[in-house]
Every structure is written in C-alpha cells, then in structure tokens.
Design a protein around this motif. Structure first.
Motif, PDB file in Angstrom:
ATOM      1  N   TRP A 118      48.243  24.949 108.466  1.00 20.05           N
ATOM      2  CA  TRP A 118      46.844  24.167 108.214  1.00 20.05           C
ATOM      3  C   TRP A 118      45.873  25.361 108.325  1.00 20.05           C
ATOM      4  CZ3 TRP A 118      49.172  22.956 113.109  1.00 20.05           C
ATOM      5  CH2 TRP A 118      48.782  23.520 114.204  1.00 20.05           C
ATOM      6  N   GLU A 119      44.939  25.146 107.434  1.00 20.32           N
ATOM      7  CA  GLU A 119      43.944  25.987 107.317  1.00 20.32           C
ATOM      8  C   GLU A 119      42.997  25.832 108.552  1.00 20.32           C
ATOM      9  OE1 GLU A 119      41.327  28.912 105.207  1.00 20.32           O
ATOM     10  OE2 GLU A 119      43.162  27.822 104.304  1.00 20.32           O
ATOM     11  N   PRO A 120      42.947  27.010 109.463  1.00 21.65           N
ATOM     12  CA  PRO A 120      42.046  27.040 110.554  1.00 21.65           C
ATOM     13  C   PRO A 120      40.690  27.349 110.237  1.00 21.65           C
ATOM     14  CG  PRO A 120      43.039  29.070 110.256  1.00 21.65           C
ATOM     15  CD  PRO A 120      43.599  28.419 109.233  1.00 21.65           C
ATOM     16  N   ARG A 121      39.774  26.061 110.293  1.00 22.22           N
ATOM     17  CA  ARG A 121      38.671  26.216 109.809  1.00 22.22           C
ATOM     18  C   ARG A 121      37.707  24.647 110.097  1.00 22.22           C
ATOM     19  NH1 ARG A 121      36.568  22.953 105.973  1.00 22.22           N
ATOM     20  NH2 ARG A 121      37.593  22.690 103.935  1.00 22.22           N
ATOM     21  N   PRO A 122      36.593  24.919 110.299  1.00 19.44           N
ATOM     22  CA  PRO A 122      35.874  23.798 110.721  1.00 19.44           C
ATOM     23  C   PRO A 122      36.240  22.642 109.708  1.00 19.44           C
ATOM     24  CG  PRO A 122      34.252  25.606 111.275  1.00 19.44           C
ATOM     25  CD  PRO A 122      35.838  26.160 110.508  1.00 19.44           C
ATOM     26  N   GLY A 123      36.476  21.293 109.997  1.00 22.18           N
ATOM     27  CA  GLY A 123      36.735  20.245 109.010  1.00 22.18           C
ATOM     28  C   GLY A 123      38.230  20.232 108.629  1.00 22.18           C
ATOM     29  N   GLY A 124      39.034  21.262 108.935  1.00 23.33           N
ATOM     30  CA  GLY A 124      40.403  21.236 108.706  1.00 23.33           C
ATOM     31  C   GLY A 124      41.350  20.320 109.499  1.00 23.33           C
ATOM     32  N   TYR A 129      46.757  17.429 113.640  1.00 23.71           N
ATOM     33  CA  TYR A 129      48.110  17.934 114.110  1.00 23.71           C
ATOM     34  C   TYR A 129      48.192  18.304 115.571  1.00 23.71           C
ATOM     35  CZ  TYR A 129      49.010  17.966 109.065  1.00 23.71           C
ATOM     36  OH  TYR A 129      49.085  17.360 107.915  1.00 23.71           O
ATOM     37  N   LEU A 130      47.102  18.838 116.048  1.00 23.19           N
ATOM     38  CA  LEU A 130      47.327  19.039 117.674  1.00 23.19           C
ATOM     39  C   LEU A 130      47.354  17.734 118.375  1.00 23.19           C
ATOM     40  CD1 LEU A 130      44.948  22.080 118.025  1.00 23.19           C
ATOM     41  CD2 LEU A 130      47.269  22.022 117.997  1.00 23.19           C
ATOM     42  N   LYS A 131      46.613  16.957 118.110  1.00 23.27           N
ATOM     43  CA  LYS A 131      46.591  15.276 118.663  1.00 23.27           C
ATOM     44  C   LYS A 131      47.933  14.665 118.770  1.00 23.27           C
ATOM     45  CE  LYS A 131      41.868  14.166 118.555  1.00 23.27           C
ATOM     46  NZ  LYS A 131      40.898  13.005 118.058  1.00 23.27           N
ATOM     47  N   LEU A 132      48.582  14.975 117.514  1.00 29.66           N
ATOM     48  CA  LEU A 132      50.016  14.607 117.246  1.00 29.66           C
ATOM     49  C   LEU A 132      51.229  15.411 118.089  1.00 29.66           C
ATOM     50  CD1 LEU A 132      50.048  13.729 113.438  1.00 29.66           C
ATOM     51  CD2 LEU A 132      49.743  12.155 115.425  1.00 29.66           C
ATOM     52  N   GLY A 133      50.531  16.564 118.710  1.00 28.36           N
ATOM     53  CA  GLY A 133      51.643  17.279 119.369  1.00 28.36           C
ATOM     54  C   GLY A 133      52.188  18.407 119.001  1.00 28.36           C
ATOM     55  N   PHE A 134      51.933  18.970 117.773  1.00 29.59           N
ATOM     56  CA  PHE A 134      51.995  20.089 117.169  1.00 29.59           C
ATOM     57  C   PHE A 134      51.365  21.299 117.794  1.00 29.59           C
ATOM     58  CE2 PHE A 134      53.001  17.285 113.612  1.00 29.59           C
ATOM     59  CZ  PHE A 134      54.138  17.796 112.881  1.00 29.59           C
ATOM     60  N   GLY A 138      52.203  30.949 116.242  1.00 34.15           N
ATOM     61  CA  GLY A 138      51.999  32.165 116.402  1.00 34.15           C
ATOM     62  C   GLY A 138      52.099  32.974 115.013  1.00 34.15           C
ATOM     63  N   GLU A 139      52.909  32.023 114.335  1.00 34.60           N
ATOM     64  CA  GLU A 139      53.326  32.669 112.849  1.00 34.60           C
ATOM     65  C   GLU A 139      52.012  32.333 111.976  1.00 34.60           C
ATOM     66  OE1 GLU A 139      57.607  31.709 111.651  1.00 34.60           O
ATOM     67  OE2 GLU A 139      56.818  30.332 112.973  1.00 34.60           O
ATOM     68  N   ARG A 140      51.807  33.124 110.672  1.00 32.36           N
ATOM     69  CA  ARG A 140      51.031  32.679 109.836  1.00 32.36           C
ATOM     70  C   ARG A 140      51.839  32.833 108.452  1.00 32.36           C
ATOM     71  NH1 ARG A 140      45.999  31.614 110.770  1.00 32.36           N
ATOM     72  NH2 ARG A 140      45.166  32.488 109.220  1.00 32.36           N
ATOM     73  N   SER A 141      51.416  31.687 107.644  1.00 34.42           N
ATOM     74  CA  SER A 141      52.099  31.604 106.369  1.00 34.42           C
ATOM     75  C   SER A 141      50.923  31.365 105.467  1.00 34.42           C
ATOM     76  CB  SER A 141      53.023  30.315 106.315  1.00 34.42           C
ATOM     77  OG  SER A 141      53.613  30.004 104.894  1.00 34.42           O
ATOM     78  N   ASP A 142      51.041  32.370 104.132  1.00 30.00           N
ATOM     79  CA  ASP A 142      49.789  32.431 103.530  1.00 30.00           C
ATOM     80  C   ASP A 142      48.337  32.017 104.148  1.00 30.00           C
ATOM     81  OD1 ASP A 142      51.585  32.542 101.221  1.00 30.00           O
ATOM     82  OD2 ASP A 142      52.072  30.427 100.982  1.00 30.00           O
ATOM     83  N   ASP A 143      48.202  32.794 105.087  1.00 30.35           N
ATOM     84  CA  ASP A 143      46.969  32.830 106.068  1.00 30.35           C
ATOM     85  C   ASP A 143      46.586  31.412 106.643  1.00 30.35           C
ATOM     86  OD1 ASP A 143      45.734  35.311 105.889  1.00 30.35           O
ATOM     87  OD2 ASP A 143      44.412  34.923 104.315  1.00 30.35           O
ATOM     88  N   GLN A 144      47.707  30.539 106.777  1.00 27.68           N
ATOM     89  CA  GLN A 144      47.549  29.492 107.519  1.00 27.68           C
ATOM     90  C   GLN A 144      48.461  29.467 108.767  1.00 27.68           C
ATOM     91  OE1 GLN A 144      48.714  26.010 104.874  1.00 27.68           O
ATOM     92  NE2 GLN A 144      46.792  26.284 103.685  1.00 27.68           N
ATOM     93  N   THR A 145      48.024  28.805 109.788  1.00 25.88           N
ATOM     94  CA  THR A 145      48.385  28.600 111.092  1.00 25.88           C
ATOM     95  C   THR A 145      49.847  27.669 110.841  1.00 25.88           C
ATOM     96  OG1 THR A 145      46.294  28.641 112.232  1.00 25.88           O
ATOM     97  CG2 THR A 145      48.298  27.713 113.430  1.00 25.88           C
ATOM     98  N   VAL A 146      50.969  28.151 111.361  1.00 19.46           N
ATOM     99  CA  VAL A 146      52.234  27.362 111.435  1.00 19.46           C
ATOM    100  C   VAL A 146      52.275  26.755 112.832  1.00 19.46           C
ATOM    101  CG1 VAL A 146      54.560  27.619 111.222  1.00 19.46           C
ATOM    102  CG2 VAL A 146      53.319  29.270 110.017  1.00 19.46           C
TER     103      VAL A 146
END
Length: 151
Positions: A118-124, A129-134, A138-146
């Motif tokens: 996911w893109e780590p930004r407001p409104g993202g 995903y965190l509420k679902l338990g993800f 610590g990895e990044r993929s194409d500037d996104q949080t894994v």
C-alpha cells in the motif's frame, strides 16, 4: 456476498467498477488489472465482488508468485494484487469480505501468509489493512509498504 470469475457475461460490469476520485492514484483501474491478469495468467486470480446480483467491487489476488529479483527465488508469495471497491459501495464490508475470501483461497492452496502493498499516505488503505491484521514487514516494493498477514 460472493466472488465470481470474470466472464464474457460480467466483463463490462467489472470494467465499470470505479473507486472514489481521491483514490484513483492509489489503485489501477479494473481494465488494467484484467490486462495484467491475461499476461500473468499463471499467477493472477481476478474476481468480481457481488452483493446479490449487484457488482460492488473487484479483487485480484496473486498466487504462488516468486518474490525477488529473479524467478529462481525460494520466496514464493500469495496475496492481494488489487482491490477496487466501487465509490458508492465503500464502508459496507465488501473489502473485508474480498480480502477474507482471497485469504481462504490462499489457505486452500496450502499458503500460510497473505501479502499486500500500500501507498503510505493520508487517505490511503493502510488503516484498512492494519485493521484486518496485516503488519508491515519492513520491506518496500515500488515505494510502497509491504504488509503480511499470518493465516
């Protein structure tokens, strides 16, 4: 609610799914996802999300894909490639349902984890995903949080 394979009979309904305008930079349109599913058919798992007969979203999983700089890696992953919930259907549990159904598919194939970026930004979608338990790996993929969810 149910997931349905993309067929000639529901293709137009799938392509018509569009997210809120302020989310368009966060997720590709369904038509691009379907093109990628065609090109990467060995990994892609595209599904239309329906409530009764009403299309409310689209989810595409990736299943058993080698993760890393080459295809010889031992790191094989499955997870959420795309999740598009129609603008007027958001906040009604369809996204949660789709993620849980995809995780059930991963489990049925012997998977122990589900991944997402996911893109780590407001409104993202990070909070969703965190509420679902993800949890962030610590990895990044194409500037996104894994993120990963233990199944």
């Amino acid at each position: 609610m149910r997931l349905e394979r993309i067929t000639p009979g529901n293709l137009e309904a799938a392509i018509a799914i569009s997210v809120c305008s302020d989310q368009e930079d966060l997720v590709e349109p369904v038509v691009k996802s379907l093109a990628e599913a065609y090109v990467h058919s060995q990994y892609a798992w595209p599904r239309l999300i329906l409530d009764g007969e009403q299309p409310v979203g689209f989810v595409m999983g990736f299943l058993d894909i080698p993760w890393g700089p080459d295809d010889d890696t031992d790191d094989i992953r499955s997870g959420i490639w795309r999740l598009n919930i129609a603008a007027d259907a958001q906040g009604k549990g369809y996204g949660r349902y789709a993620v849980e159904a995809l995780c059930d598919e991963i489990r049925a194939r012997g998977g122990k984890r589900a991944y997402v970026t996911w893109e780590p930004r407001p409104g993202g979608p990070e909070e969703f995903y965190l509420k679902l338990g993800f949890q962030p790996t610590g990895e990044r993929s194409d500037d996104q949080t894994v993120g990963v969810l233990e199944l």
